[in-house]
Every structure is written in C-alpha cells, then in structure tokens.
Scaffold this motif. Structure first.
Motif, PDB file in Angstrom:
ATOM      1  N   ARG A   1     -16.081   4.346   8.207  1.00  0.00           N
ATOM      2  CA  ARG A   1     -16.279   4.102   6.899  1.00  0.00           C
ATOM      3  C   ARG A   1     -14.846   4.351   6.110  1.00  0.00           C
ATOM      4  O   ARG A   1     -14.404   3.403   5.356  1.00  0.00           O
ATOM      5  N   ILE A   2     -14.461   5.451   6.425  1.00  0.00           N
ATOM      6  CA  ILE A   2     -13.253   6.021   5.783  1.00  0.00           C
ATOM      7  C   ILE A   2     -11.945   5.100   6.267  1.00  0.00           C
ATOM      8  O   ILE A   2     -11.397   4.305   5.386  1.00  0.00           O
TER       9      ILE A   2
ATOM     10  N   ALA B   1     -11.580  12.298   0.663  1.00  0.00           N
ATOM     11  CA  ALA B   1     -12.743  12.245   1.010  1.00  0.00           C
ATOM     12  C   ALA B   1     -13.594  13.250   1.873  1.00  0.00           C
ATOM     13  O   ALA B   1     -14.690  13.448   1.684  1.00  0.00           O
TER      14      ALA B   1
ATOM     15  N   TRP C   1     -19.037   7.791   9.180  1.00  0.00           N
ATOM     16  CA  TRP C   1     -18.049   8.041   7.896  1.00  0.00           C
ATOM     17  C   TRP C   1     -16.657   8.029   8.417  1.00  0.00           C
ATOM     18  O   TRP C   1     -15.983   7.566   7.592  1.00  0.00           O
TER      19      TRP C   1
ATOM     20  N   ARG D   1       0.732  -1.214   0.006  1.00  0.00           N
ATOM     21  CA  ARG D   1      -0.022  -0.203  -0.148  1.00  0.00           C
ATOM     22  C   ARG D   1       0.940   1.239  -0.045  1.00  0.00           C
ATOM     23  O   ARG D   1       1.950   1.296   0.525  1.00  0.00           O
TER      24      ARG D   1
ATOM     25  N   HIS E   1      -7.919  12.457   3.318  1.00  0.00           N
ATOM     26  CA  HIS E   1      -8.344  13.833   3.362  1.00  0.00           C
ATOM     27  C   HIS E   1      -9.093  14.284   2.223  1.00  0.00           C
ATOM     28  O   HIS E   1     -10.029  15.151   2.248  1.00  0.00           O
TER      29      HIS E   1
ATOM     30  N   LEU F   1      -2.901   6.805   0.195  1.00  0.00           N
ATOM     31  CA  LEU F   1      -3.970   6.643   0.952  1.00  0.00           C
ATOM     32  C   LEU F   1      -4.351   8.142   1.998  1.00  0.00           C
ATOM     33  O   LEU F   1      -5.505   8.165   2.286  1.00  0.00           O
TER      34      LEU F   1
ATOM     35  N   PHE G   1      -6.399  10.224  -0.143  1.00  0.00           N
ATOM     36  CA  PHE G   1      -7.637   9.373  -0.094  1.00  0.00           C
ATOM     37  C   PHE G   1      -8.616   9.851   1.106  1.00  0.00           C
ATOM     38  O   PHE G   1      -9.620  10.467   0.904  1.00  0.00           O
TER      39      PHE G   1
ATOM     40  N   ASP H   1     -12.061   2.072   7.305  1.00  0.00           N
ATOM     41  CA  ASP H   1     -12.235   0.688   6.910  1.00  0.00           C
ATOM     42  C   ASP H   1     -11.833   0.651   5.195  1.00  0.00           C
ATOM     43  O   ASP H   1     -11.434  -0.250   4.992  1.00  0.00           O
ATOM     44  N   GLY H   2     -12.185   1.761   4.675  1.00  0.00           N
ATOM     45  CA  GLY H   2     -11.986   1.712   3.224  1.00  0.00           C
ATOM     46  C   GLY H   2     -10.246   1.653   2.958  1.00  0.00           C
ATOM     47  O   GLY H   2      -9.947   1.129   2.099  1.00  0.00           O
ATOM     48  N   VAL H   3      -9.544   2.526   3.868  1.00  0.00           N
ATOM     49  CA  VAL H   3      -8.091   2.483   3.964  1.00  0.00           C
ATOM     50  C   VAL H   3      -7.481   1.327   4.331  1.00  0.00           C
ATOM     51  O   VAL H   3      -6.697   0.772   3.587  1.00  0.00           O
ATOM     52  N   PHE H   4      -7.932   0.410   5.312  1.00  0.00           N
ATOM     53  CA  PHE H   4      -7.281  -0.586   5.807  1.00  0.00           C
ATOM     54  C   PHE H   4      -7.764  -1.981   5.382  1.00  0.00           C
ATOM     55  O   PHE H   4      -7.461  -3.359   5.531  1.00  0.00           O
ATOM     56  N   GLY H   5      -8.929  -1.959   4.347  1.00  0.00           N
ATOM     57  CA  GLY H   5      -9.540  -2.747   3.812  1.00  0.00           C
ATOM     58  C   GLY H   5     -10.410  -3.781   4.925  1.00  0.00           C
ATOM     59  O   GLY H   5     -10.545  -3.064   5.992  1.00  0.00           O
ATOM     60  N   PRO H   6     -11.454  -4.354   4.071  1.00  0.00           N
ATOM     61  CA  PRO H   6     -12.510  -4.814   4.916  1.00  0.00           C
ATOM     62  C   PRO H   6     -12.017  -6.041   5.894  1.00  0.00           C
ATOM     63  O   PRO H   6     -10.834  -6.553   6.085  1.00  0.00           O
TER      64      PRO H   6
END
Lengths: 198, 198
Positions: free
Chosen positions: B190-191, B172, B187, B160, B170, B165, B168, B193-198
């Motif tokens: 959610r952000i 968003a 949010w 990564r 800041h 990231l 990504f 989680d989006g960075v670290f993955g599911p």
DNA sequence: TTGATTAATAGACTGCAGTCTACTAAATGC
DNA sequence: GCATTTAGTAGACTGCAGTCTATTAATCAA
C-alpha cells in the motif's frame, strides 16, 4: 471509585467525602507547563513541580498516574490540540499547507515536549492510548477529512488513498520531528505539494 | 583516551595497559539482545544484563555510556541494518514493496526494541545522532536512491520529489510503529502504491 | 623486576519516578 | 454533635540508570 469531578461539568455530582481542590490541579498544570517549556521534560523532576506548585506528591498522583499524563493535560489545556479549527475550503492544497504550517509554528514552543510525550508513550501502553485518542487521532482525522473533501471536489484524483496519504503527512511530520530536523512553512508547503502532486 | 580497539580492525593498535576482553563485550551484547527480545527494553534492568553476562557494572559502562547504546550495538550486530541488500531492479515499485515487507517482517522480533530506541533518542541527543547515523540514515538513503533510479527509469514522474517521498515512506513506517498499528506485507504494498501512484 | 597504564570486579552512592504509610482536614449523612 | 468518606500533607521506601571509589589483574616499557 473516586469523585474527582472538580467542576469538570459544572454540576458537582454530590460525591461523599472532601471534594478535590481545583486550585491544586490548576497549580500543578500551570507549574508543569511552565517548567517543562522552560527546562525540558527530562530535566524537570516531579519534586520540582510539586515544590513550585506548593502541593504534596500524593495530590499529584491522585490526579495523574504518571508525569506524562500530567504534562499531556497541561499542554492540552493550553493549546496543543485547539489547532483543530475548521479550515478554509476553496483550495484544499493550500488548506493542508496552512494547517501544517500552523502546527509547525507551534513546535518552537511545544516540539520538545511533544517528542518527550511520544517517547513516554512507547513505554506505557495506557498513556499511548490516551495520547493517541486525545492528540494523534483528532489531527489525523482532520487531514483525512480534508483529503476526502478534496477528492470529492476533484482536486485529488479518485485513485488516491486518503487514509494512506494522511499517514504520509503525519508520518513525515513525526519522522522529521523525532529525528531533530527542521519543520517550517517551506516543509508544510512541500508536504502538501507531495500529497496533491506537482 | 582509551585503547578500546579490541580486535575491531584485527590490527591491535599497541595501546598501553591491560587490553579489553572481547569476551566481555560479546557476553554483554548477546545477553542484552536475548533479554531485551524476551522481556522488553524497559523490563530488563542493567543489573539483570550484567548478572546474566557475569560481568561487572563498570565493564559495561567502559564500553557503552547508556543502556540504549548497548542495545543498539547488540541489535546492530545481529541484523537490524543488514536489510541493506541490493534490490531487484526491473520493477522499482515492487522493489520498494519488497524492501518494506522485509523490514516489517523483522518488526515481530525487533519492533518493540526499535520503539524503545527511538524513545531513548528523544532524551539523549548523543544517542539520537548515533542512532540516526547507524540506523536511520542508511535506510532512508536506500529508499531515496531507489526513487531516484525509478525516476531516471521513467517509472516515477519527473515532477516528484524523491527526498520528500522517502520521508513519506519512512514517516508512515515510524508513525504506524510508534502508534502501535500493524505493519505487514499489505501495508508495504500500500505504501509503495501510494508513492508510485495508482 | 619495577613502574605506568588500563581493564575488571565489588559495591557504595546520587537522583529520579512512582508507591506506601500515617496523619490531618473538609465534606456528607445520621 | 459523631461516623464515614475522600482529599490533603509529610515523608519513608523501592527499583531504576548512571557515577564513583577502592582494589586487583594484565599488558608494555625500562
């Protein structure tokens, strides 16, 4: 209300009174586009636009309620959103990179104006909505759509969040644009890689 | 040049002439902060700020060259960037979510002003740099640092790209802020989680 | 005390976006 | 034709940010 059709649909809707002169609209949009591109949004006063267009102040404000609305229309007419072509399908990562590279390439010409319009939207909610509906949302939709397709094709893992990733993509774009940082093919690729993973 | 130390460092540097009145600066910043929070950046004219502060126009422009510089200073003094606390270490994903939730919580009070300052930065390169150095860069650095640590701790895969990231994250944040969309704890999570993955 | 220097105040001034008023021009319907 | 309606032009006007000028006030050095 007004008539203001001005051949928008071709069928002039038989409104009473003197019809709008389409040539006046054209001259205003063309002049605004040229002057704003050449000198910058904040450097070009309304007085210069109407003077060069050879048109009265009121004629401008009969059509657009702010400078930002006029400039949005002017740029919209020219290109700005017609980047919304259908994208190549086989490779979604590459399609995203291409889509972004295309947008970034236009920033040389339109980036400064885009920044000014985003700024104007912060002080004018009506314009913000218009700008969002006409410019922001369609582009966001394209990316979201692409990511959903990529997910369906198995190119993006099912656990990923297309709406969020789309915000990441456009967010990185805006963030770098508004902070005066470079956006080029390399960044398009880098962003696409960040979305799809290494 | 000017003297303008005004007890910034405590050691008044022995400049000639009448010294600046620190009370004037205080009154201007306090008044600006209160009025801008209450009524909004674009609704509060300079004339109102100096009138309420009981200070002359020139005294303001001796200290700040634009309204945006004053307001940045006013908000900076109050809080705004002191979110830069050391973050909890064990769980980097959670630390990022907390960091963001903290910022988002302050948006209720400061979000409108932040939007106005970002807008002002688009028309004033000098201010854009000041704003970037004092507000944008430090926050970006915090996230970048956190992601590097997460990577070193094995919580973020080595492939990564922490700088991307961070953009990504800041991005968003800015994207949703500037488009008038909600930013809350959900949010933030959610952000992260989006960075670290599911 | 005097002179030099900078700050503070009051208020005039410039250039800007957007509004408003008065008037003229082109279309429709009678 | 004439009345009505809307578009066009010209230009005054308002409220704003930021500049400039003139005058007074505070500090330091001689």
């Amino acid at each position: 209300m007004q008539s203001h059709d001005e051949k928008g649909t071709g069928m002039t809707e038989k409104t009473p009174g003197r019809p709008r002169d389409a040539a006046v609209s054209r001259k205003l949009k063309d002049t605004a586009l040229r002057l704003v591109r050449d000198k910058g949004y904040d450097t070009v006063p309304i007085s210069a636009i109407i003077a060069e267009a050879g048109v009265s102040r009121q004629s401008l404000y009969n059509r657009w309620s702010t400078k930002a609305e006029l400039v949005l229309d002017a740029f919209y007419d020219d290109s700005f959103t017609r980047v919304a072509q259908p994208l190549p399908r086989p490779d979604h990562r590459g399609a995203l990179a291409t889509f972004l590279a295309d947008i970034f390439a236009h920033l040389a010409e339109n980036g400064a104006a885009l920044r000014s319009l985003i700024a104007a939207a912060q002080a004018d909610e009506t314009f913000r909505v218009a700008f969002h509906d006409r410019f922001v949302a369609p582009r966001e939709e394209i990316v979201t759509q692409l990511l959903h397709e990529a997910q369906a094709a198995g190119e993006l893992p099912p656990g990923r969040d297309p709406e969020l990733l789309s915000a990441f993509v456009h967010g990185a774009f805006w963030y770098r644009l508004l902070n005066g940082q470079t956006l080029d093919d390399t960044w398009a690729r880098r962003i696409a890689d960040g979305v799809f993973g290494p």
